[in-house]
Design a protein around this motif. Sequence first.
Motif, PDB file in Angstrom:
ATOM      1  N   VAL A   1      -8.213   4.140  -3.592  1.00 42.93           N
ATOM      2  CA  VAL A   1      -9.346   4.388  -2.689  1.00 42.93           C
ATOM      3  C   VAL A   1      -9.130   5.771  -2.071  1.00 42.93           C
ATOM      4  N   HIS A   2     -10.153   6.605  -2.148  1.00 41.82           N
ATOM      5  CA  HIS A   2     -10.044   7.927  -1.515  1.00 41.82           C
ATOM      6  C   HIS A   2     -10.662   7.851  -0.121  1.00 41.82           C
ATOM      7  N   LEU A   3      -9.816   7.954   0.882  1.00 42.11           N
ATOM      8  CA  LEU A   3     -10.301   7.906   2.263  1.00 42.11           C
ATOM      9  C   LEU A   3     -10.555   9.351   2.695  1.00 42.11           C
ATOM     10  N   ASN A   4     -11.769   9.803   2.499  1.00 43.31           N
ATOM     11  CA  ASN A   4     -12.072  11.209   2.809  1.00 43.31           C
ATOM     12  C   ASN A   4     -12.755  11.323   4.167  1.00 43.31           C
ATOM     13  N   GLU A   5     -12.437  12.411   4.848  1.00 41.86           N
ATOM     14  CA  GLU A   5     -13.008  12.620   6.178  1.00 41.86           C
ATOM     15  C   GLU A   5     -13.960  13.795   6.148  1.00 41.86           C
ATOM     16  N   LYS A   6     -15.084  13.686   6.819  1.00 43.39           N
ATOM     17  CA  LYS A   6     -15.999  14.831   6.899  1.00 43.39           C
ATOM     18  C   LYS A   6     -15.499  15.776   7.979  1.00 43.39           C
ATOM     19  N   GLU A   7     -14.385  16.435   7.675  1.00 36.28           N
ATOM     20  CA  GLU A   7     -13.787  17.381   8.629  1.00 36.28           C
ATOM     21  C   GLU A   7     -13.499  18.663   7.862  1.00 36.28           C
ATOM     22  N   LYS A   8     -13.779  19.807   8.511  1.00 31.65           N
ATOM     23  CA  LYS A   8     -13.543  21.088   7.834  1.00 31.65           C
ATOM     24  C   LYS A   8     -12.115  21.547   8.101  1.00 31.65           C
TER      25      LYS A   8
ATOM     26  N   LEU B   1      -7.305  14.380  -9.404  1.00 33.54           N
ATOM     27  CA  LEU B   1      -7.471  14.083 -10.836  1.00 33.54           C
ATOM     28  C   LEU B   1      -6.222  13.387 -11.396  1.00 33.54           C
ATOM     29  N   THR B   2      -5.049  13.823 -10.948  1.00 35.37           N
ATOM     30  CA  THR B   2      -3.794  13.193 -11.412  1.00 35.37           C
ATOM     31  C   THR B   2      -3.750  11.723 -10.995  1.00 35.37           C
ATOM     32  N   LEU B   3      -4.146  11.465  -9.751  1.00 38.22           N
ATOM     33  CA  LEU B   3      -4.114  10.075  -9.268  1.00 38.22           C
ATOM     34  C   LEU B   3      -5.104   9.202 -10.033  1.00 38.22           C
TER      35      LEU B   3
ATOM     36  N   SER C   1       0.845  -1.212   0.000  1.00 33.31           N
ATOM     37  CA  SER C   1       0.000   0.000   0.000  1.00 33.31           C
ATOM     38  C   SER C   1       0.868   1.245   0.000  1.00 33.31           C
ATOM     39  N   ILE C   2       0.466   2.217  -0.821  1.00 29.96           N
ATOM     40  CA  ILE C   2       1.067   3.554  -0.737  1.00 29.96           C
ATOM     41  C   ILE C   2      -0.058   4.494  -0.317  1.00 29.96           C
ATOM     42  N   LEU C   3       0.148   5.205   0.780  1.00 29.90           N
ATOM     43  CA  LEU C   3      -0.878   6.144   1.243  1.00 29.90           C
ATOM     44  C   LEU C   3      -0.295   7.554   1.186  1.00 29.90           C
ATOM     45  N   ILE C   4      -1.013   8.458   0.524  1.00 30.07           N
ATOM     46  CA  ILE C   4      -0.523   9.840   0.408  1.00 30.07           C
ATOM     47  C   ILE C   4      -1.509  10.743   1.136  1.00 30.07           C
ATOM     48  N   ASP C   5      -1.037  11.299   2.238  1.00 24.71           N
ATOM     49  CA  ASP C   5      -1.968  12.067   3.067  1.00 24.71           C
ATOM     50  C   ASP C   5      -2.377  13.377   2.398  1.00 24.71           C
ATOM     51  N   SER C   6      -3.602  13.743   2.586  1.00 27.43           N
ATOM     52  CA  SER C   6      -4.209  14.999   2.095  1.00 27.43           C
ATOM     53  C   SER C   6      -4.385  15.061   0.578  1.00 27.43           C
ATOM     54  N   ALA C   7      -3.985  14.013  -0.158  1.00 28.74           N
ATOM     55  CA  ALA C   7      -3.985  14.083  -1.622  1.00 28.74           C
ATOM     56  C   ALA C   7      -5.382  14.002  -2.241  1.00 28.74           C
ATOM     57  N   SER C   8      -6.287  13.265  -1.612  1.00 31.92           N
ATOM     58  CA  SER C   8      -7.579  13.001  -2.261  1.00 31.92           C
ATOM     59  C   SER C   8      -8.509  14.205  -2.275  1.00 31.92           C
TER      60      SER C   8
ATOM     61  N   THR D   1      -6.907  10.874   2.744  1.00 36.26           N
ATOM     62  CA  THR D   1      -5.693  10.101   2.448  1.00 36.26           C
ATOM     63  C   THR D   1      -5.991   9.306   1.182  1.00 36.26           C
ATOM     64  N   ALA D   2      -5.093   9.405   0.207  1.00 39.10           N
ATOM     65  CA  ALA D   2      -5.252   8.585  -0.996  1.00 39.10           C
ATOM     66  C   ALA D   2      -4.554   7.257  -0.732  1.00 39.10           C
ATOM     67  N   TRP D   3      -5.283   6.169  -0.912  1.00 39.44           N
ATOM     68  CA  TRP D   3      -4.751   4.825  -0.606  1.00 39.44           C
ATOM     69  C   TRP D   3      -4.627   4.050  -1.912  1.00 39.44           C
ATOM     70  N   ILE D   4      -3.387   3.785  -2.304  1.00 35.48           N
ATOM     71  CA  ILE D   4      -3.135   3.037  -3.539  1.00 35.48           C
ATOM     72  C   ILE D   4      -2.739   1.617  -3.137  1.00 35.48           C
ATOM     73  N   ILE D   5      -3.555   0.662  -3.543  1.00 38.04           N
ATOM     74  CA  ILE D   5      -3.276  -0.738  -3.210  1.00 38.04           C
ATOM     75  C   ILE D   5      -2.623  -1.380  -4.434  1.00 38.04           C
ATOM     76  N   ILE D   6      -1.486  -2.011  -4.213  1.00 38.50           N
ATOM     77  CA  ILE D   6      -0.738  -2.649  -5.303  1.00 38.50           C
ATOM     78  C   ILE D   6      -0.871  -4.158  -5.104  1.00 38.50           C
ATOM     79  N   GLU D   7      -1.276  -4.842  -6.157  1.00 42.58           N
ATOM     80  CA  GLU D   7      -1.476  -6.294  -6.036  1.00 42.58           C
ATOM     81  C   GLU D   7      -0.825  -7.007  -7.207  1.00 42.58           C
ATOM     82  N   PRO D   8      -0.415  -8.267  -7.020  1.00 44.01           N
ATOM     83  CA  PRO D   8       0.012  -9.032  -8.197  1.00 44.01           C
ATOM     84  C   PRO D   8      -1.217  -9.312  -9.067  1.00 44.01           C
TER      85      PRO D   8
END
Length: 261
Positions: free
Chosen positions: A229-236, A187-189, A173-180, A242-249
């Motif tokens: 997967v875009h892990l979005n929080e209902k927070e102002k 859009l880039t992701l 997994s690669i998780l990039i905080d605040s990206a989503s 956090t953008a969660w990129i799952i890498i699988e074979p």
Amino acid sequence: MRTNEMKELLDLTGSIGKVYGSENTSLFLYSLIKRQKPNCIVELGTGMGLSSLWMGLGQKENGHGELYTIDNGQEANLLTEDIEKIFPQLKGEDPEKSYEQYMNLIFESYSLTNQINFMKKDINLASQHMLMDHELQMVDKSIDVLFADTSYGPYDALNIMRQFLPYMSEYSSILIDSASTHLPTYLTLEKMIDDLNRSKIPQHFLSIKDPKARWNLFQLVSQRTFKLVHLNEKEKRKQNSTAWIIIEPNEYIPQPDVATH
Ligand SMILES: C[S@@+](CC[C@H](N)C(=O)[O-])C[C@H]1O[C@@H](n2cnc3c(N)ncnc32)[C@H](O)[C@@H]1O
């Protein structure tokens, strides 16, 4: 024992989680680590160590695994002030502690030094040399979880993928905080993951100087499936995703390779 450690960390989360808005993300990461039991975690951006502490606790409870967490200390002045308020007991006799000393003391005070390796280092994501071969050689195994929490712009996301993809485990997994929730990065992701799943390598990845690393990228992209997967929080606040990129074979069984029923 476990309950006490969790309780102490939950109390701390209430006080330091707000500094970087990482209170919920830290618990998500803890849960991911408990479920998937990764051997090797890399975190870019330690901050005050909250996410490292939760991931380290997960690894301790799993009974294995190491976490490498890296920060250049660019916010050290502010952070050490906060640390001194939250952990007055760490100040001790010597009033002039560095950010690095404080981080090591925090990890020690939670008995997580067997799990957490803190490194004060500047990470240049835009480098055209592979950081894992030059700056981060101490991470000598493939990475199961990368939590990138230093920057979240579209080029940062591309650079993170370009730099770390060749070093990620088959299932990882690669998780990039605040990206989503940063629209240009979102859009880039979306486009990048779509391209990678069609084995189309973004031009940006090809500016890596080392031809072997470029070839590895080609090989890897054709042999993996990517899920976003875009892990979005209902927070102002800005740190609300956090953008969660799952890498699988490319496999026809559930991943990671677990018991099926
Ligand atoms: C948002 S904070 C990390 C918060 C922490 N991961 C958490 O969730 O508790 C970002 C950190 O990244 C560090 N940072 C920013 N740019 C960096 C770089 N180029 N190299 C290393 N660290 C960097 C900053 O010093 C800051 O402490």
